[in-house]
Design an enzyme around this catalytic site. Structure first.
Site, PDB file in Angstrom:
ATOM      1  N   GLY A 278       0.767  -1.243   0.000  1.00 15.68           N
ATOM      2  CA  GLY A 278       0.000   0.000   0.000  1.00 15.68           C
ATOM      3  C   GLY A 278       0.791   1.281   0.000  1.00 15.68           C
ATOM      4  O   GLY A 278       0.225   2.367   0.035  1.00 15.68           O
ATOM      5  N   GLU A 320       4.100  -6.432   1.638  1.00 14.78           N
ATOM      6  CA  GLU A 320       3.701  -6.836   0.285  1.00 14.78           C
ATOM      7  C   GLU A 320       3.602  -5.643  -0.670  1.00 14.78           C
ATOM      8  O   GLU A 320       2.528  -5.330  -1.165  1.00 14.78           O
ATOM      9  CB  GLU A 320       2.331  -7.528   0.358  1.00 14.78           C
ATOM     10  CG  GLU A 320       2.335  -8.765   1.197  1.00 14.78           C
ATOM     11  CD  GLU A 320       0.953  -9.310   1.482  1.00 14.78           C
ATOM     12  OE1 GLU A 320       0.858 -10.501   1.818  1.00 14.78           O
ATOM     13  OE2 GLU A 320      -0.036  -8.561   1.365  1.00 14.78           O
ATOM     14  N   GLY A 322       3.560  -3.662  -4.006  1.00 21.49           N
ATOM     15  CA  GLY A 322       3.409  -3.931  -5.428  1.00 21.49           C
ATOM     16  C   GLY A 322       3.740  -2.652  -6.189  1.00 21.49           C
ATOM     17  O   GLY A 322       4.794  -2.513  -6.817  1.00 21.49           O
ATOM     18  N   ARG A 323       2.842  -1.679  -6.029  1.00 22.12           N
ATOM     19  CA  ARG A 323       2.987  -0.400  -6.715  1.00 22.12           C
ATOM     20  C   ARG A 323       4.347   0.248  -6.463  1.00 22.12           C
ATOM     21  O   ARG A 323       4.970   0.767  -7.390  1.00 22.12           O
ATOM     22  CB  ARG A 323       1.892   0.542  -6.203  1.00 22.12           C
ATOM     23  CG  ARG A 323       1.803   1.871  -6.937  1.00 22.12           C
ATOM     24  CD  ARG A 323       0.921   2.862  -6.169  1.00 22.12           C
ATOM     25  NE  ARG A 323      -0.275   2.270  -5.628  1.00 22.12           N
ATOM     26  CZ  ARG A 323      -1.480   2.271  -6.221  1.00 22.12           C
ATOM     27  NH1 ARG A 323      -1.636   2.864  -7.360  1.00 22.12           N
ATOM     28  NH2 ARG A 323      -2.524   1.683  -5.642  1.00 22.12           N
ATOM     29  N   ARG A 360      -7.110   3.695 -14.574  1.00 24.75           N
ATOM     30  CA  ARG A 360      -7.018   4.286 -13.238  1.00 24.75           C
ATOM     31  C   ARG A 360      -7.568   5.702 -13.162  1.00 24.75           C
ATOM     32  O   ARG A 360      -8.130   6.106 -12.157  1.00 24.75           O
ATOM     33  CB  ARG A 360      -5.568   4.247 -12.734  1.00 24.75           C
ATOM     34  CG  ARG A 360      -5.016   2.818 -12.602  1.00 24.75           C
ATOM     35  CD  ARG A 360      -3.732   2.737 -11.810  1.00 24.75           C
ATOM     36  NE  ARG A 360      -3.943   3.069 -10.423  1.00 24.75           N
ATOM     37  CZ  ARG A 360      -3.727   4.241  -9.877  1.00 24.75           C
ATOM     38  NH1 ARG A 360      -3.216   5.220 -10.619  1.00 24.75           N
ATOM     39  NH2 ARG A 360      -3.982   4.474  -8.620  1.00 24.75           N
ATOM     40  N   TYR A 364     -10.417   5.796 -10.516  1.00 23.26           N
ATOM     41  CA  TYR A 364     -10.059   6.362  -9.203  1.00 23.26           C
ATOM     42  C   TYR A 364      -9.836   7.868  -9.257  1.00 23.26           C
ATOM     43  O   TYR A 364      -9.320   8.431  -8.287  1.00 23.26           O
ATOM     44  CB  TYR A 364      -8.764   5.740  -8.674  1.00 23.26           C
ATOM     45  CG  TYR A 364      -8.678   4.245  -8.752  1.00 23.26           C
ATOM     46  CD1 TYR A 364      -9.604   3.438  -8.086  1.00 23.26           C
ATOM     47  CD2 TYR A 364      -7.675   3.625  -9.489  1.00 23.26           C
ATOM     48  CE1 TYR A 364      -9.516   2.057  -8.158  1.00 23.26           C
ATOM     49  CE2 TYR A 364      -7.585   2.244  -9.559  1.00 23.26           C
ATOM     50  CZ  TYR A 364      -8.508   1.466  -8.896  1.00 23.26           C
ATOM     51  OH  TYR A 364      -8.421   0.099  -8.964  1.00 23.26           O
ATOM     52  N   CYS A 391     -14.852   4.763 -27.306  1.00 24.02           N
ATOM     53  CA  CYS A 391     -16.134   5.438 -27.493  1.00 24.02           C
ATOM     54  C   CYS A 391     -16.758   5.735 -26.154  1.00 24.02           C
ATOM     55  O   CYS A 391     -17.753   5.108 -25.762  1.00 24.02           O
ATOM     56  CB  CYS A 391     -17.046   4.573 -28.343  1.00 24.02           C
ATOM     57  SG  CYS A 391     -16.447   4.539 -30.010  1.00 24.02           S
ATOM     58  N   GLU A 392     -16.157   6.651 -25.433  1.00 21.29           N
ATOM     59  CA  GLU A 392     -16.651   6.983 -24.106  1.00 21.29           C
ATOM     60  C   GLU A 392     -15.998   8.292 -23.686  1.00 21.29           C
ATOM     61  O   GLU A 392     -14.779   8.414 -23.771  1.00 21.29           O
ATOM     62  CB  GLU A 392     -16.251   5.835 -23.158  1.00 21.29           C
ATOM     63  CG  GLU A 392     -16.718   6.055 -21.773  1.00 21.29           C
ATOM     64  CD  GLU A 392     -16.997   4.753 -21.015  1.00 21.29           C
ATOM     65  OE1 GLU A 392     -17.285   3.707 -21.643  1.00 21.29           O
ATOM     66  OE2 GLU A 392     -16.935   4.817 -19.785  1.00 21.29           O
ATOM     67  N   TYR A 421      -0.691  -1.593 -12.003  1.00 22.61           N
ATOM     68  CA  TYR A 421      -2.144  -1.560 -12.199  1.00 22.61           C
ATOM     69  C   TYR A 421      -2.591  -0.914 -13.511  1.00 22.61           C
ATOM     70  O   TYR A 421      -3.708  -0.430 -13.599  1.00 22.61           O
ATOM     71  CB  TYR A 421      -2.834  -0.870 -10.995  1.00 22.61           C
ATOM     72  CG  TYR A 421      -2.503  -1.532  -9.688  1.00 22.61           C
ATOM     73  CD1 TYR A 421      -2.963  -2.809  -9.406  1.00 22.61           C
ATOM     74  CD2 TYR A 421      -1.693  -0.896  -8.744  1.00 22.61           C
ATOM     75  CE1 TYR A 421      -2.646  -3.442  -8.210  1.00 22.61           C
ATOM     76  CE2 TYR A 421      -1.361  -1.522  -7.548  1.00 22.61           C
ATOM     77  CZ  TYR A 421      -1.843  -2.800  -7.290  1.00 22.61           C
ATOM     78  OH  TYR A 421      -1.517  -3.421  -6.105  1.00 22.61           O
TER      79      TYR A 421
HETATM   80  N1  LLP Z   1      -1.298  -6.982  -0.351  1.00 22.64           N
HETATM   81  C1  LLP Z   1      -2.621  -7.105  -0.472  1.00 22.64           C
HETATM   82  C2  LLP Z   1      -3.332  -8.072   0.361  1.00 22.64           C
HETATM   83  C3  LLP Z   1      -3.321  -6.320  -1.391  1.00 22.64           C
HETATM   84  O1  LLP Z   1      -4.629  -6.450  -1.501  1.00 22.64           O
HETATM   85  C4  LLP Z   1      -2.611  -5.397  -2.185  1.00 22.64           C
HETATM   86  C5  LLP Z   1      -3.302  -4.565  -3.163  1.00 22.64           C
HETATM   87  C6  LLP Z   1      -1.228  -5.314  -2.042  1.00 22.64           C
HETATM   88  C7  LLP Z   1      -0.597  -6.113  -1.107  1.00 22.64           C
HETATM   89  C8  LLP Z   1      -0.370  -4.394  -2.859  1.00 22.64           C
HETATM   90  O2  LLP Z   1      -0.697  -3.065  -2.688  1.00 22.64           O
HETATM   91  P1  LLP Z   1       0.257  -1.942  -3.332  1.00 22.64           P
HETATM   92  O3  LLP Z   1       1.572  -1.982  -2.589  1.00 22.64           O
HETATM   93  O4  LLP Z   1       0.425  -2.267  -4.757  1.00 22.64           O
HETATM   94  O5  LLP Z   1      -0.472  -0.673  -3.121  1.00 22.64           O
HETATM   95  N2  LLP Z   1      -5.998  -1.260  -8.591  1.00 22.64           N
HETATM   96  C9  LLP Z   1      -5.717  -0.283  -7.557  1.00 22.64           C
HETATM   97  C10 LLP Z   1      -4.936  -0.866  -6.420  1.00 22.64           C
HETATM   98  C11 LLP Z   1      -5.613  -2.053  -5.794  1.00 22.64           C
HETATM   99  C12 LLP Z   1      -4.756  -2.676  -4.753  1.00 22.64           C
HETATM  100  C13 LLP Z   1      -5.292  -4.007  -4.379  1.00 22.64           C
HETATM  101  N3  LLP Z   1      -4.534  -4.672  -3.394  1.00 22.64           N
HETATM  102  C14 LLP Z   1      -4.973   0.900  -8.177  1.00 22.64           C
HETATM  103  O6  LLP Z   1      -4.765   0.894  -9.374  1.00 22.64           O
HETATM  104  O7  LLP Z   1      -4.630   1.836  -7.485  1.00 22.64           O
END
Ligand code: LLP
Length: 463
Positions: A278, A320, A322-323, A360, A364, A391-392, A421
């Site tokens: 997150g 964890e 990701g982003r 996104r 969002y 088309c939107e 994402y």
């Molecule tokens: N761990 C769990 C259990 C999660 O559900 C998520 C993200 C992460 C780790 C990784 O989160 P990050 O570090 O990437 O923020 N599609 C949305 C984001 C959805 C995140 C879902 N879960 C966007 O484009 O902002």
């Protein structure tokens, strides 16, 4: 953000429409290192380069739109997280941000673990040779088939998301003669300051088991009695694109509180906690993300302090991200098509992709930056909206952006920080073909996910 006066120019109105923009940047050709991948620069002709390749060459070779990913930046960020947390903690890259077999190999080489949340992600990880013991399997509605595959493969942990799943995983594991390592995901009741759709620890949503009302404690009670499960810890993920560490502080406090209650009730000290992902990244120059070492220090201190207060052994921590790993490492390269000035409003710049490669903004209200990358320009800044070809009318890539007023069809523009994402949430809306992901580094470029073709589309359409 404030509205501000806009320099006069042939395409500008005196009064600007409502928007998220502030003043145009002093230098439209400058590339803010906060939002661009690390090896990005401009060559002597003003053409953007990444990993030693120019975007003009890349566009020629791979076409547009394309996600261009800086491999050394990905590896450096992954390594920075790994190093920051050290050997007493585990970093699970969240595959949902972007997963491919090349990414799995990079993670493996850099010593990271992997979090998957579907059978598809699990299959990708296994097919690239990831050690199953380093995989965590998430999700609020894993199917029996997915759970079976994960247990059979020997994943290192399954993160249990409901009472039904506790029973289901235990039953499946027992049927396979196994004892599955598991964590229980709890919701700690934190309101993360992020978009509602990506906040996940408040109670009124689908993930996890609420701490409130003793439900998480009851889940632990059940899990501890089941032969098919080895409960190794508690999991919490409070949301995504978060800058403020206070939410993690409250989450850690409550998770450790539960560990203490478990010790007091069962005489068991669970050995692990997972604080989820997150952590936010910079999409525009106004975002100020934290560095992994600051985050690691802060999370470790919080957990250690809370454990000392509760007289608990400090559990092994996992995170964890990701982003924060993949997000900044890629940009989307587009070719400008139609440029349409709307008097008194702004100029609409249409590109050859759109909401199918970046949902996104529409979903969002996300903010992005954009730059002209096939050349520099001394023209006045003009207020634009970068839109796609769908088309939107909500098909917006960058809502409010300044680009040079001499922008013309055929120019290349790039939107930075699209590594997370964007490809993973890409669609075939309007039967638009999903762009490739091209990894660059040391002067080499290679496709790691190829562009979709019309044949790919038609293959699924069985008539
Ligand atoms: N761990 C769990 C259990 C999660 O559900 C998520 C993200 C992460 C780790 C990784 O989160 P990050 O570090 O990437 O923020 N599609 C949305 C984001 C959805 C995140 C879902 N879960 C966007 O484009 O902002």
């Amino acid at each position: 953000m404030s509205r501000s006066a806009h320099p006069a120019g042939p395409r500008h109105a005196d009064v600007l429409p409502e928007g998220h923009y502030s003043a145009p940047p002093a230098d439209l050709n400058a590339l803010d290192p906060k939002v661009w991948a690390r090896t990005v620069n401009r060559d002597g002709d003003g053409v953007l380069t990444v990993g030693g390749r120019t975007v003009t060459e890349l566009a020629e070779e791979f076409g547009t739109p394309a996600y261009i990913l800086d491999e050394s930046d990905f590896r450096a960020r992954a390594r920075a997280w790994r190093t920051a947390f050290g050997s007493d903690a585990d970093v699970f890259y969240a595959g949902k941000a972007f997963l491919s077999r090349a990414v799995v190999r990079w993670l493996d080489e850099e010593g990271l673990n992997l979090d998957v949340c579907s059978g598809g992600e699990l299959a990708t990880a296994l097919s690239a040779g990831m050690d199953p013991a380093r995989i965590a399997f998430h999700g609020n509605n894993k199917s029996v088939e997915e759970i079976t595959r994960a247990v059979e493969a020997g994943v290192g942990r399954i993160v249990l998301d409901s009472f039904q799943e506790i029973a289901r995983v235990a039953h499946i594991a027992q049927g396979l003669g196994k004892r599955q390592k598991a964590q229980i995901r709890i919701t700690v009741g934190v309101e993360a300051h992020t978009h509602e759709f990506i906040a996940t620890a408040h109670e009124d949503q689908k993930f996890g088991i609420p701490l409130a009302g003793g439900q998480a404690a009851e889940a632990v009670r059940r899990a501890l009695t089941l032969d098919g499960l080895e409960l190794i810890g508690i999991h919490s993920h409070i949301g995504s694109q978060i800058f403020d560490m206070s939410g993690f502080e409250v989450a850690a406090h409550r998770v450790v509180g539960l560990l203490k209650d478990i010790r007091d009730e069962h005489g068991v000290e669970l050995p692990e906690i997972d604080l989820g992902g997150g952590l936010g990244i910079a999409y525009t120059s106004s975002d100020d993300p934290r560095e992994p070492h600051e985050i690691a220090k802060s999370l470790t201190e919080i957990v250690t302090r809370e454990c000392e207060a509760a007289r608990l052994r400090v559990p092994r921590i996992s995170v964890e991200p990701g982003r924060a790993i993949v997000g900044p490492t890629a940009f989307t390269l587009y070719e400008v098509g139609t440029v349409k000035p709307l008097d008194g409003l702004r100029t609409y710049v249409s590109v050859d992709g759109g909401m199918s490669d970046n949902i996104r903004t529409a979903l969002y209200d996300a903010e992005y930056s954009v730059a002209l990358v096939s050349r520099t320009s001394d023209a006045e800044p003009m207020l634009t909206r970068v839109v796609g070809k769908h088309c939107e009318s909500g098909d917006i890539v960058v809502k409010d952006a300044f680009l040079p007023a001499d922008l013309a069809p055929g120019d290349l523009i790039a939107v930075p920080a699209t590594g997370a994402y964007c490809r993973s949430m890409a669609s075939n809306y309007n039967h638009v073909l999903r762009p490739p992901v091209v990894a660059v580094g040391d002067g080499e470029a290679r496709v790691i996910v190829r562009r979709e073709t019309e044949e790919d589309l038609l293959r699924l359409d069985v008539g």
